[in-house]
Design a protein around this motif. Structure first.
Motif, PDB file in Angstrom:
ATOM      1  N   GLU A   1      54.415  43.969  19.271  1.00 45.05           N
ATOM      2  CA  GLU A   1      54.663  45.163  18.455  1.00 45.05           C
ATOM      3  C   GLU A   1      54.835  44.784  16.989  1.00 45.05           C
ATOM      4  O   GLU A   1      54.431  45.517  16.087  1.00 45.05           O
ATOM      5  CB  GLU A   1      55.920  45.883  18.970  1.00 45.05           C
ATOM      6  CG  GLU A   1      56.374  47.080  18.160  1.00 45.05           C
ATOM      7  CD  GLU A   1      55.429  48.269  18.239  1.00 45.05           C
ATOM      8  OE1 GLU A   1      54.588  48.295  19.146  1.00 45.05           O
ATOM      9  OE2 GLU A   1      55.535  49.160  17.363  1.00 45.05           O
TER      10      GLU A   1
ATOM     11  N   GLU B   1      57.266  50.964  23.086  1.00 45.60           N
ATOM     12  CA  GLU B   1      58.302  51.320  22.108  1.00 45.60           C
ATOM     13  C   GLU B   1      58.221  52.827  21.853  1.00 45.60           C
ATOM     14  O   GLU B   1      58.002  53.273  20.726  1.00 45.60           O
ATOM     15  CB  GLU B   1      58.094  50.536  20.812  1.00 45.60           C
ATOM     16  CG  GLU B   1      58.442  49.060  20.894  1.00 45.60           C
ATOM     17  CD  GLU B   1      57.344  48.210  21.518  1.00 45.60           C
ATOM     18  OE1 GLU B   1      56.197  48.688  21.586  1.00 45.60           O
ATOM     19  OE2 GLU B   1      57.637  47.076  21.930  1.00 45.60           O
TER      20      GLU B   1
ATOM     21  N   GLU C   1      55.862  54.728  22.881  1.00 38.33           N
ATOM     22  CA  GLU C   1      54.488  55.222  22.830  1.00 38.33           C
ATOM     23  C   GLU C   1      54.077  55.823  24.176  1.00 38.33           C
ATOM     24  O   GLU C   1      54.574  55.424  25.218  1.00 38.33           O
ATOM     25  CB  GLU C   1      53.513  54.084  22.494  1.00 38.33           C
ATOM     26  CG  GLU C   1      53.795  53.390  21.177  1.00 38.33           C
ATOM     27  CD  GLU C   1      54.157  51.928  21.379  1.00 38.33           C
ATOM     28  OE1 GLU C   1      54.829  51.619  22.378  1.00 38.33           O
ATOM     29  OE2 GLU C   1      53.769  51.116  20.526  1.00 38.33           O
TER      30      GLU C   1
ATOM     31  N   ASN D   1      49.825  49.723  21.842  1.00 34.57           N
ATOM     32  CA  ASN D   1      49.188  48.921  20.794  1.00 34.57           C
ATOM     33  C   ASN D   1      49.469  47.431  20.923  1.00 34.57           C
ATOM     34  O   ASN D   1      48.981  46.644  20.122  1.00 34.57           O
ATOM     35  CB  ASN D   1      49.625  49.421  19.413  1.00 34.57           C
ATOM     36  CG  ASN D   1      51.134  49.361  19.227  1.00 34.57           C
ATOM     37  OD1 ASN D   1      51.862  49.061  20.162  1.00 34.57           O
ATOM     38  ND2 ASN D   1      51.581  49.653  18.026  1.00 34.57           N
ATOM     39  N   ASP D   2      50.277  47.034  21.887  1.00 36.35           N
ATOM     40  CA  ASP D   2      50.488  45.600  22.076  1.00 36.35           C
ATOM     41  C   ASP D   2      50.586  45.265  23.548  1.00 36.35           C
ATOM     42  O   ASP D   2      50.734  46.156  24.400  1.00 36.35           O
ATOM     43  CB  ASP D   2      51.724  45.116  21.308  1.00 36.35           C
ATOM     44  CG  ASP D   2      53.011  45.686  21.856  1.00 36.35           C
ATOM     45  OD1 ASP D   2      53.680  44.992  22.613  1.00 36.35           O
ATOM     46  OD2 ASP D   2      53.334  46.853  21.518  1.00 36.35           O
TER      47      ASP D   2
ATOM     48  N   ASP E   1      53.462  46.367  25.948  1.00 35.20           N
ATOM     49  CA  ASP E   1      53.624  47.795  26.248  1.00 35.20           C
ATOM     50  C   ASP E   1      53.280  48.091  27.703  1.00 35.20           C
ATOM     51  O   ASP E   1      53.784  49.053  28.294  1.00 35.20           O
ATOM     52  CB  ASP E   1      52.709  48.639  25.345  1.00 35.20           C
ATOM     53  CG  ASP E   1      53.233  48.718  23.923  1.00 35.20           C
ATOM     54  OD1 ASP E   1      54.400  48.380  23.703  1.00 35.20           O
ATOM     55  OD2 ASP E   1      52.453  49.110  23.035  1.00 35.20           O
TER      56      ASP E   1
HETATM   57 CA   LIG Z   1      53.936  48.881  21.213  1.00 33.40          CA
END
Ligand SMILES: [Ca+2]
Length: 175
Positions: free
Chosen positions: A69, A98, A100, A106-107, A110
């Protein structure tokens, strides 16, 4: 004049009938004991192929995301988390999204499902449980394995409807 002789009666005796029934019963047991397991196993290759497709597509999606992240999300990897002057990488205890939604992951971490199996969805979060009925998956992200803190080990486990787990794993390095 020769005396008339009645023809001998032909047919099966009771003993012969019983022996025939016993032989038929034994052969039926042998045939069904071969056929039934094969019929059950014939679905296994389908589960294996679908699990392989699911596992590889999910792994490709995860590997395409940022390492962390706190990494550079622009795609160029201009800076990395944990480097001097940059934010530290996410602690293992905080792995997971986080805030989302599934379509905004996005990472890598996740996707960490915290030990839970969840139903199949696509990269936009669309539920695919109708297409992959009774399939589920679990993702485990671990950065502590073998003391390699600069890499995350991603383990994707696809659970087929028959309860068999198919595991796929890959390393994502901090770049
Ligand atoms: Ca993330």
């Amino acid at each position: 004049m020769r005396p008339y002789k009645l023809p001998l009666s032909s047919g099966f005796t009771l003993i012969e009938l019983i022996v025939g029934i016993v032989v038929l019963a034994i052969s039926l047991v042998v045939i069904t004991s071969f056929l039934v397991p094969q019929a059950r196993q014939s679905i296994d290759p389908i589960y294996e192929v679908r699990s392989a497709e699911l596992g590889s597509s999910l792994m490709n999606e995860i590997l395409a995301k940022s390492f962390d992240e706190n990494s550079d999300h622009t795609g160029g990897g201009l800076w990395r988390c944990g480097e001097t002057g940059q934010p530290s990488c996410t602690a293992a205890s905080d792995y997971g999204p986080e805030g989302e939604d599934r379509g905004q992951y996005n990472d890598v971490d996740d996707y960490h499902t915290n030990g839970n199996f969840i139903s199949i969805d696509d990269s936009l979060g669309v539920d695919l449980s109708d297409i992959y009925r009774n399939f589920s998956y679990r993702v485990n992200v671990d950065s502590s394995e073998n003391g390699i803190s600069a890499a995350k080990r991603i383990e994707v486990i696809i659970r087929a409807p028959n309860g068999t787990d198919y595991a796929f794993s890959a390393y994502r390095w901090n770049y």
